[in-house]
Design a protein around this motif. Structure first.
Motif, PDB file in Angstrom:
ATOM      1  N   SER A 114       8.885   3.107  13.584  1.00  0.00           N
ATOM      2  CA  SER A 114      10.075   3.697  15.019  1.00  0.00           C
ATOM      3  C   SER A 114      10.056   3.223  16.110  1.00  0.00           C
ATOM      4  O   SER A 114       9.427   1.713  16.096  1.00  0.00           O
ATOM      5  CB  SER A 114      10.549   4.779  14.728  1.00  0.00           C
ATOM      6  N   ASN A 115      11.331   2.700  16.423  1.00  0.00           N
ATOM      7  CA  ASN A 115      11.148   1.825  17.691  1.00  0.00           C
ATOM      8  C   ASN A 115      10.394   1.688  18.714  1.00  0.00           C
ATOM      9  O   ASN A 115       9.882   3.571  18.744  1.00  0.00           O
ATOM     10  CB  ASN A 115      12.973   1.917  18.363  1.00  0.00           C
ATOM     11  N   HIS A 116       8.661   1.396  19.573  1.00  0.00           N
ATOM     12  CA  HIS A 116       8.728   1.525  20.498  1.00  0.00           C
ATOM     13  C   HIS A 116       7.384   1.779  19.310  1.00  0.00           C
ATOM     14  O   HIS A 116       6.629   3.085  20.519  1.00  0.00           O
ATOM     15  CB  HIS A 116       9.002   2.085  21.491  1.00  0.00           C
ATOM     16  N   TYR A 117       7.104   2.679  18.311  1.00  0.00           N
ATOM     17  CA  TYR A 117       6.302   3.011  17.591  1.00  0.00           C
ATOM     18  C   TYR A 117       5.757   4.158  17.792  1.00  0.00           C
ATOM     19  O   TYR A 117       4.607   5.220  18.099  1.00  0.00           O
ATOM     20  CB  TYR A 117       4.792   2.018  17.830  1.00  0.00           C
ATOM     21  N   GLU A 118       6.955   5.204  18.304  1.00  0.00           N
ATOM     22  CA  GLU A 118       6.838   6.408  18.330  1.00  0.00           C
ATOM     23  C   GLU A 118       6.249   7.542  17.765  1.00  0.00           C
ATOM     24  O   GLU A 118       6.014   8.181  17.213  1.00  0.00           O
ATOM     25  CB  GLU A 118       8.296   7.154  18.746  1.00  0.00           C
ATOM     26  N   ILE A 119       6.778   7.061  16.064  1.00  0.00           N
ATOM     27  CA  ILE A 119       6.765   7.028  15.062  1.00  0.00           C
ATOM     28  C   ILE A 119       5.552   6.523  13.913  1.00  0.00           C
ATOM     29  O   ILE A 119       6.599   4.989  13.627  1.00  0.00           O
ATOM     30  CB  ILE A 119       7.929   7.825  14.588  1.00  0.00           C
ATOM     31  N   VAL A 120       5.517   6.317  13.144  1.00  0.00           N
ATOM     32  CA  VAL A 120       4.368   5.334  12.774  1.00  0.00           C
ATOM     33  C   VAL A 120       3.547   5.794  11.485  1.00  0.00           C
ATOM     34  O   VAL A 120       3.207   6.961  11.380  1.00  0.00           O
ATOM     35  CB  VAL A 120       2.888   4.763  13.331  1.00  0.00           C
ATOM     36  N   ILE A 121       3.700   5.308  10.952  1.00  0.00           N
ATOM     37  CA  ILE A 121       3.205   5.572   9.144  1.00  0.00           C
ATOM     38  C   ILE A 121       2.522   4.209   8.279  1.00  0.00           C
ATOM     39  O   ILE A 121       3.027   3.608   7.825  1.00  0.00           O
ATOM     40  CB  ILE A 121       4.006   5.943   8.134  1.00  0.00           C
ATOM     41  N   PRO A 122       1.318   3.690   8.402  1.00  0.00           N
ATOM     42  CA  PRO A 122       0.579   3.133   7.728  1.00  0.00           C
ATOM     43  C   PRO A 122       0.967   3.001   6.016  1.00  0.00           C
ATOM     44  O   PRO A 122       0.478   4.178   6.089  1.00  0.00           O
ATOM     45  CB  PRO A 122      -1.602   3.703   8.357  1.00  0.00           C
ATOM     46  N   LEU A 123       0.656   2.525   6.009  1.00  0.00           N
ATOM     47  CA  LEU A 123       0.634   1.713   4.195  1.00  0.00           C
ATOM     48  C   LEU A 123      -0.638   1.603   3.403  1.00  0.00           C
ATOM     49  O   LEU A 123      -0.275  -0.004   3.828  1.00  0.00           O
ATOM     50  CB  LEU A 123       1.822   0.683   4.322  1.00  0.00           C
ATOM     51  N   PRO A 124      -0.810   2.938   3.174  1.00  0.00           N
ATOM     52  CA  PRO A 124      -2.402   1.193   2.370  1.00  0.00           C
ATOM     53  C   PRO A 124      -2.036   0.810   1.299  1.00  0.00           C
ATOM     54  O   PRO A 124      -1.569   0.797   0.764  1.00  0.00           O
ATOM     55  CB  PRO A 124      -3.340   2.382   1.955  1.00  0.00           C
ATOM     56  N   ILE A 125      -2.100  -1.454   0.890  1.00  0.00           N
ATOM     57  CA  ILE A 125      -1.504  -1.371   0.011  1.00  0.00           C
ATOM     58  C   ILE A 125      -2.358  -2.324  -0.265  1.00  0.00           C
ATOM     59  O   ILE A 125      -3.078  -2.659  -0.380  1.00  0.00           O
ATOM     60  CB  ILE A 125      -0.305  -3.189   0.791  1.00  0.00           C
ATOM     61  N   LYS A 126      -2.466  -1.940  -2.465  1.00  0.00           N
ATOM     62  CA  LYS A 126      -3.049  -2.503  -2.956  1.00  0.00           C
ATOM     63  C   LYS A 126      -2.302  -2.731  -3.974  1.00  0.00           C
ATOM     64  O   LYS A 126      -1.271  -3.089  -4.701  1.00  0.00           O
ATOM     65  CB  LYS A 126      -3.950  -1.985  -3.709  1.00  0.00           C
ATOM     66  N   LYS A 127      -2.198  -4.329  -4.237  1.00  0.00           N
ATOM     67  CA  LYS A 127      -1.625  -5.674  -5.103  1.00  0.00           C
ATOM     68  C   LYS A 127      -2.684  -5.832  -6.569  1.00  0.00           C
ATOM     69  O   LYS A 127      -3.823  -6.055  -6.261  1.00  0.00           O
ATOM     70  CB  LYS A 127      -1.562  -6.712  -4.581  1.00  0.00           C
ATOM     71  N   ILE A 128      -1.633  -4.853  -7.492  1.00  0.00           N
ATOM     72  CA  ILE A 128      -2.481  -5.092  -9.340  1.00  0.00           C
ATOM     73  C   ILE A 128      -1.221  -5.274 -10.282  1.00  0.00           C
ATOM     74  O   ILE A 128      -0.323  -5.264 -10.114  1.00  0.00           O
ATOM     75  CB  ILE A 128      -2.830  -3.358  -9.251  1.00  0.00           C
ATOM     76  N   VAL A 129      -1.974  -6.277 -10.887  1.00  0.00           N
ATOM     77  CA  VAL A 129      -1.180  -7.674 -11.281  1.00  0.00           C
ATOM     78  C   VAL A 129      -0.716  -7.651 -11.311  1.00  0.00           C
ATOM     79  O   VAL A 129       0.960  -7.845 -12.118  1.00  0.00           O
ATOM     80  CB  VAL A 129      -1.246  -6.503 -13.065  1.00  0.00           C
TER      81      VAL A 129
END
Length: 310
Positions: free
Chosen positions: A48-63
């Motif tokens: 969100s604006n100013h990082y009041e809410i943050v959600i990390p997204l652990p990304i992996k690329k497969i094929v």
């Protein structure tokens, strides 16, 4: 519904992120940027604006396809906020997460619980974690130990075991873990032990990690555990025992010594699980209390990728 902004890895303001996680009402070790950089180097985020809410997204690329996949050594991620009122919107934020990529397997934290996945395009599975609050006196905590744990502690006292703290370095600990755990956990590869080493080195360098070691009467290392401290918690992150250590109940001795040292302090010992019945009983035997968190799974992969195992 508040719409969050999707950021690629190089767009994330790391100092602002670290401040947000540090001050979040539900912040934890796994969500710090430095930790994510190790366990999921290409992680992205919703903010969100100013990082009041943050959600990390652990990304992996497969094929060639980006997917959200929970990384090793990070039990709980999900939605973090410096304002508790935003956590009541967990379901809306999870919908935004699962809509990003065709596959999502994400473990959220205990303040992100969703009552039901009915009507949503994802499934919810419950997982169990065990925690022990050390604010009470040692004698009070000890009296909550199960009879079998007290019996194992009595047995360990027959062997003149010795506890040492931070007398071995990170490579020695990782090699010890690899030698004594590696055969039983074949999914751990060289890259995973390297991540383990990076985590331990970083925590020791900045003095928020401790290596507990148990030696027998011959001064042989027979058990070791790495504890890392964050957000009033001590995470029981990595541990191993030799066959002799198991015979001499060295890990019972080690955990009891840790509890004795931190009793009457504002610290929660986080055992990090487990869904394995034997380990669950072991953690419960020290008086640890079970708590729930959730696994969010969404699969919109085309049929020809359904063979993939995650």
């Amino acid at each position: 519904m508040m719409k969050l902004t999707h950021l690629q890895h190089n767009e994330i303001d790391k100092p602002l992120w670290e401040k947000s996680i540090l001050n979040a009402v539900n912040g934890n070790l796994y969500a710090f940027a430095w930790y994510l950089d190790i366990v999921s180097p290409n992680w992205e985020a919703l903010v969100s604006n100013h990082y009041e809410i943050v959600i990390p997204l652990p990304i992996k690329k497969i094929v060639g396809t980006k997917m959200i996949i929970q990384p090793l050594f990070a039990q709980q991620l999900g939605i973090f906020s410096t304002n508790v009122k935003h956590l009541s919107n967990a379901e809306d934020f999870i919908k935004q997460v699962v809509d990003l990529y065709p596959y999502c397997n994400l473990q959220t934290n205990k303040l992100n619980l969703i009552e039901s996945s009915a009507g949503n395009n994802f499934n919810v599975h419950y997982k169990i974690n065990y925690e022990l609050d050390l604010i009470a006196t040692y004698s009070y905590i000890y009296n909550k130990y199960h009879t079998n744990t007290k019996r194992n502690l009595a047995k360990s006292q027959q062997y003149n075991l010795q506890l040492k703290i931070n007398t071995i370095d990170a490579p020695t600990l990782v090699n010890f873990i690899r030698k004594n755990v590696g055969v039983k956990v074949p999914l751990l590869k060289d890259k995973d032990y390297n991540k383990m080493l990076q985590i331990i080195n970083n925590a020791i360098k900045y003095k928020f990690g401790e290596i507990y070691e148990v030696y027998d009467e011959k001064n042989q290392l027979i058990a070791a555990t790495f504890f890392i401290f964050s957000h009033r918690k001590a995470y029981y992150l990595f541990a191993a025992s030799t066959p002799i250590g198991k015979e001499k109940r060295a890990m019972f001795f080690l955990i009891d010594q840790f509890i004795k040292r931190y009793a009457e302090k504002n610290v929660i010992l986080d055992f990090e699980g487990s869904m394995i019945p034997g380990l669950a009983r072991y953690y419960e035997s020290f008086g640890a209390v079970a708590g729930k968190y959730q696994q969010i799974v969404a699969n919109r992969l085309p049929f020809y990728l359904h063979w993939l195992k995650f």
